[in-house]
Scaffold this motif. Structure first.
Motif, PDB file in Angstrom:
ATOM      1  N   THR A 190       2.572 -19.912  60.788  1.00 25.84           N
ATOM      2  CA  THR A 190       1.289 -19.249  61.010  1.00 25.84           C
ATOM      3  C   THR A 190       1.199 -18.113  60.006  1.00 25.84           C
ATOM      4  O   THR A 190       2.159 -17.361  59.822  1.00 25.84           O
ATOM      5  CB  THR A 190       1.183 -18.694  62.438  1.00 25.84           C
ATOM      6  N   PHE A 197     -11.051 -17.383  68.016  1.00 27.14           N
ATOM      7  CA  PHE A 197     -10.834 -17.878  69.378  1.00 27.14           C
ATOM      8  C   PHE A 197     -12.065 -17.595  70.218  1.00 27.14           C
ATOM      9  O   PHE A 197     -12.711 -16.555  70.075  1.00 27.14           O
ATOM     10  CB  PHE A 197      -9.609 -17.201  70.002  1.00 27.14           C
ATOM     11  N   ASP A 202      -8.737 -19.420  75.559  1.00 28.52           N
ATOM     12  CA  ASP A 202      -8.617 -20.232  74.345  1.00 28.52           C
ATOM     13  C   ASP A 202      -7.441 -19.740  73.502  1.00 28.52           C
ATOM     14  O   ASP A 202      -6.670 -20.543  72.963  1.00 28.52           O
ATOM     15  CB  ASP A 202      -9.924 -20.149  73.557  1.00 28.52           C
ATOM     16  N   TYR A 203      -7.292 -18.422  73.401  1.00 29.82           N
ATOM     17  CA  TYR A 203      -6.171 -17.845  72.658  1.00 29.82           C
ATOM     18  C   TYR A 203      -4.844 -18.285  73.270  1.00 29.82           C
ATOM     19  O   TYR A 203      -3.932 -18.726  72.558  1.00 29.82           O
ATOM     20  CB  TYR A 203      -6.271 -16.314  72.661  1.00 29.82           C
ATOM     21  N   GLU A 204      -4.713 -18.174  74.582  1.00 27.77           N
ATOM     22  CA  GLU A 204      -3.455 -18.525  75.248  1.00 27.77           C
ATOM     23  C   GLU A 204      -3.136 -20.008  75.060  1.00 27.77           C
ATOM     24  O   GLU A 204      -2.006 -20.387  74.748  1.00 27.77           O
ATOM     25  CB  GLU A 204      -3.541 -18.212  76.753  1.00 27.77           C
ATOM     26  N   ARG A 205      -4.141 -20.846  75.226  1.00 28.78           N
ATOM     27  CA  ARG A 205      -3.908 -22.287  75.121  1.00 28.78           C
ATOM     28  C   ARG A 205      -3.482 -22.681  73.713  1.00 28.78           C
ATOM     29  O   ARG A 205      -2.511 -23.412  73.520  1.00 28.78           O
ATOM     30  CB  ARG A 205      -5.190 -23.031  75.518  1.00 28.78           C
ATOM     31  N   ARG A 206      -4.185 -22.168  72.729  1.00 31.57           N
ATOM     32  CA  ARG A 206      -3.927 -22.591  71.348  1.00 31.57           C
ATOM     33  C   ARG A 206      -2.657 -21.975  70.774  1.00 31.57           C
ATOM     34  O   ARG A 206      -1.953 -22.614  69.997  1.00 31.57           O
ATOM     35  CB  ARG A 206      -5.145 -22.273  70.483  1.00 31.57           C
ATOM     36  N   THR A 207      -2.342 -20.748  71.147  1.00 28.47           N
ATOM     37  CA  THR A 207      -1.105 -20.154  70.629  1.00 28.47           C
ATOM     38  C   THR A 207       0.119 -20.802  71.266  1.00 28.47           C
ATOM     39  O   THR A 207       1.132 -21.015  70.593  1.00 28.47           O
ATOM     40  CB  THR A 207      -1.072 -18.635  70.854  1.00 28.47           C
ATOM     41  N   ARG A 208       0.041 -21.141  72.539  1.00 35.83           N
ATOM     42  CA  ARG A 208       1.184 -21.787  73.183  1.00 35.83           C
ATOM     43  C   ARG A 208       1.420 -23.203  72.651  1.00 35.83           C
ATOM     44  O   ARG A 208       2.543 -23.691  72.660  1.00 35.83           O
ATOM     45  CB  ARG A 208       1.022 -21.771  74.699  1.00 35.83           C
ATOM     46  N   ALA A 209       0.377 -23.838  72.154  1.00 40.26           N
ATOM     47  CA  ALA A 209       0.546 -25.162  71.547  1.00 40.26           C
ATOM     48  C   ALA A 209       1.336 -25.092  70.249  1.00 40.26           C
ATOM     49  O   ALA A 209       1.907 -26.095  69.805  1.00 40.26           O
ATOM     50  CB  ALA A 209      -0.825 -25.784  71.295  1.00 40.26           C
ATOM     51  N   LEU A 210       1.390 -23.907  69.637  1.00 37.85           N
ATOM     52  CA  LEU A 210       2.124 -23.725  68.384  1.00 37.85           C
ATOM     53  C   LEU A 210       3.621 -23.511  68.593  1.00 37.85           C
ATOM     54  O   LEU A 210       4.410 -23.670  67.653  1.00 37.85           O
ATOM     55  CB  LEU A 210       1.558 -22.530  67.614  1.00 37.85           C
ATOM     56  N   THR A 219       5.600 -17.094  71.227  1.00 42.40           N
ATOM     57  CA  THR A 219       4.382 -16.397  70.807  1.00 42.40           C
ATOM     58  C   THR A 219       4.683 -15.049  70.158  1.00 42.40           C
ATOM     59  O   THR A 219       3.832 -14.506  69.458  1.00 42.40           O
ATOM     60  CB  THR A 219       3.433 -16.199  72.006  1.00 42.40           C
TER      61      THR A 219
END
Length: 369
Positions: A190, A197, A202-210, A219
């Motif tokens: 990253t 976001f 949305d922030y939590e979902r997408r950052t945890r997918a990384l 994170t």
């Protein structure tokens, strides 16, 4: 009778984290004695637990307490730098607050499973991962507010980077960039500006997918130029190179706080096109390359404009918050010096024109100034 006018809310609290590299004065190469220096500082002052090691054995990191105002920030940053200056002088070393060190030598990785894992994942990138940054935490009311602030600040990351760029050389050579640290950072999983976001969920979902991909072990290892902190209710601005002097560190933090304040209030202007990801990212590359020596993308127009015209627009947008917090004088002094002498990258190049010994003297004097 009490004053019927509503009281002005207190400025947001801030926190400062700055990384410093210890250099051998003749070669300006890193010296792996950070743990020894930290041990000495803690022995002298048990409260020095806010000074810790970092990824490299030649690095120290200062993490401030929660700070309410510029006076407190100046006091703790200078106390750290004074203590480290004395410890470094006892070893005839230079404590340098720079994004990248000039010398050809490299520092080895500090102990710890996390650092070892990071080392392994970097592969052939590892030899270049010799960087120091300034991270500024600014308090937020909620993670939802933090996401909105990040969205508003994205177009202004490039002007902030140009103003504070301080890593022109690496491995004994001039890189041609004002912030070579930024270019090294673009190699991580990253990097650069975070995406837009929709909201906190949305922030939590997408950052945890990384998490689990490349260097994003969790994170806390997101390497974007700004992110929501995991341990604290803050937005963390991570774009800044380490700054030469205590005054520059403090002024940068105060300017960041003011920009967060006006961003939260919806008073940070930008054209819609200026927030488009490809333009934000290209503007950051351009700022890292040229600093203040070329134009910058003006978020108000989404077009190139003279660098100081863009910087002045940014500061004027932040000025109401600077005035309310009592930070205007410190930030204006920082800007006046930068306008007259250049950012850290320009001043390092000017010193290096006189030889490595001259650069070493400038780094030492700036750190203690």
């Amino acid at each position: 009778m009490s004053d019927p006018r509503p009281s002005r809310p207190s400025p947001r609290t801030i926190g400062v984290e700055e990384e410093v590299i210890l250099l051998e004065p003749d070669t300006l190469s890193p010296i792996d004695v950070a743990d020894e220096v930290i041990g000495e500082l803690v022995d002298l002052d048990a409260s020095a637990s806010w000074i810790t090691h970092e990824y490299l054995r030649a690095q120290l990191e200062f993490s401030s307490p929660v700070l309410a105002d510029g006076d407190a920030a100046e006091r703790v940053v200078r106390a750290f730098r004074d203590a480290l200056s004395q410890a470094a002088a006892r070893r005839s070393l230079i404590p340098a607050s720079v994004g990248t060190a000039h010398g050809r030598g490299a520092s080895s990785t500090a102990e710890g499973d996390r650092y070892l894992r990071f080392d392994t994942e970097l592969g052939a990138i590892r030899p270049d991962h010799q960087i120091q940054g300034l991270h500024v935490h600014v308090a937020i009311a909620s993670r939802g507010e933090g996401v909105e602030i990040m969205r508003a600040l994205r177009p202004w990351l490039a002007p902030l980077l140009a103003l504070t760029a301080n890593s022109p050389s690496f491995a004994g050579a001039d890189t041609g960039f004002a912030s070579w640290r930024t270019m090294i950072g673009r190699r991580f999983t990253t990097a650069s500006a975070p995406p837009v976001f929709a909201d906190a969920d949305d922030y939590e979902r997408r950052t945890r997918a990384l998490v689990g991909l490349g260097t994003t072990f969790d994170t806390a290892s997101l390497a974007w130029m700004m992110r929501l902190a995991e341990r604290w209710p803050t937005v963390e601005l991570r774009l800044f190179d380490a700054q030469l002097s205590a005054g520059e560190t403090v002024a940068t933090a105060l300017l960041a706080r003011a920009l967060v304040e006006v961003a939260a209030a919806g008073e940070l202007p930008h054209a819609e096109a200026a927030a488009q990801h490809e333009l934000v990212d290209a503007a950051i590359w351009h700022a890292a390359r040229h600093g203040l020596d070329d134009g910058l993308v003006d978020p108000a127009t989404a077009e190139l404009a003279p660098a100081w015209e863009v910087i002045d627009r940014m500061v004027e947008a932040a000025r109401p918050a600077l005035q309310a917090a009592g930070d205007e004088q410190r930030v204006d002094a920082f800007l006046a010096r930068t306008r007259a002498e250049g950012n850290g990258a320009t001043r390092q190049r000017a010193a290096l024109a006189g030889g490595e010994a001259a650069l070493g003297r400038m780094l030492r004097e700036s750190f203690s100034a």
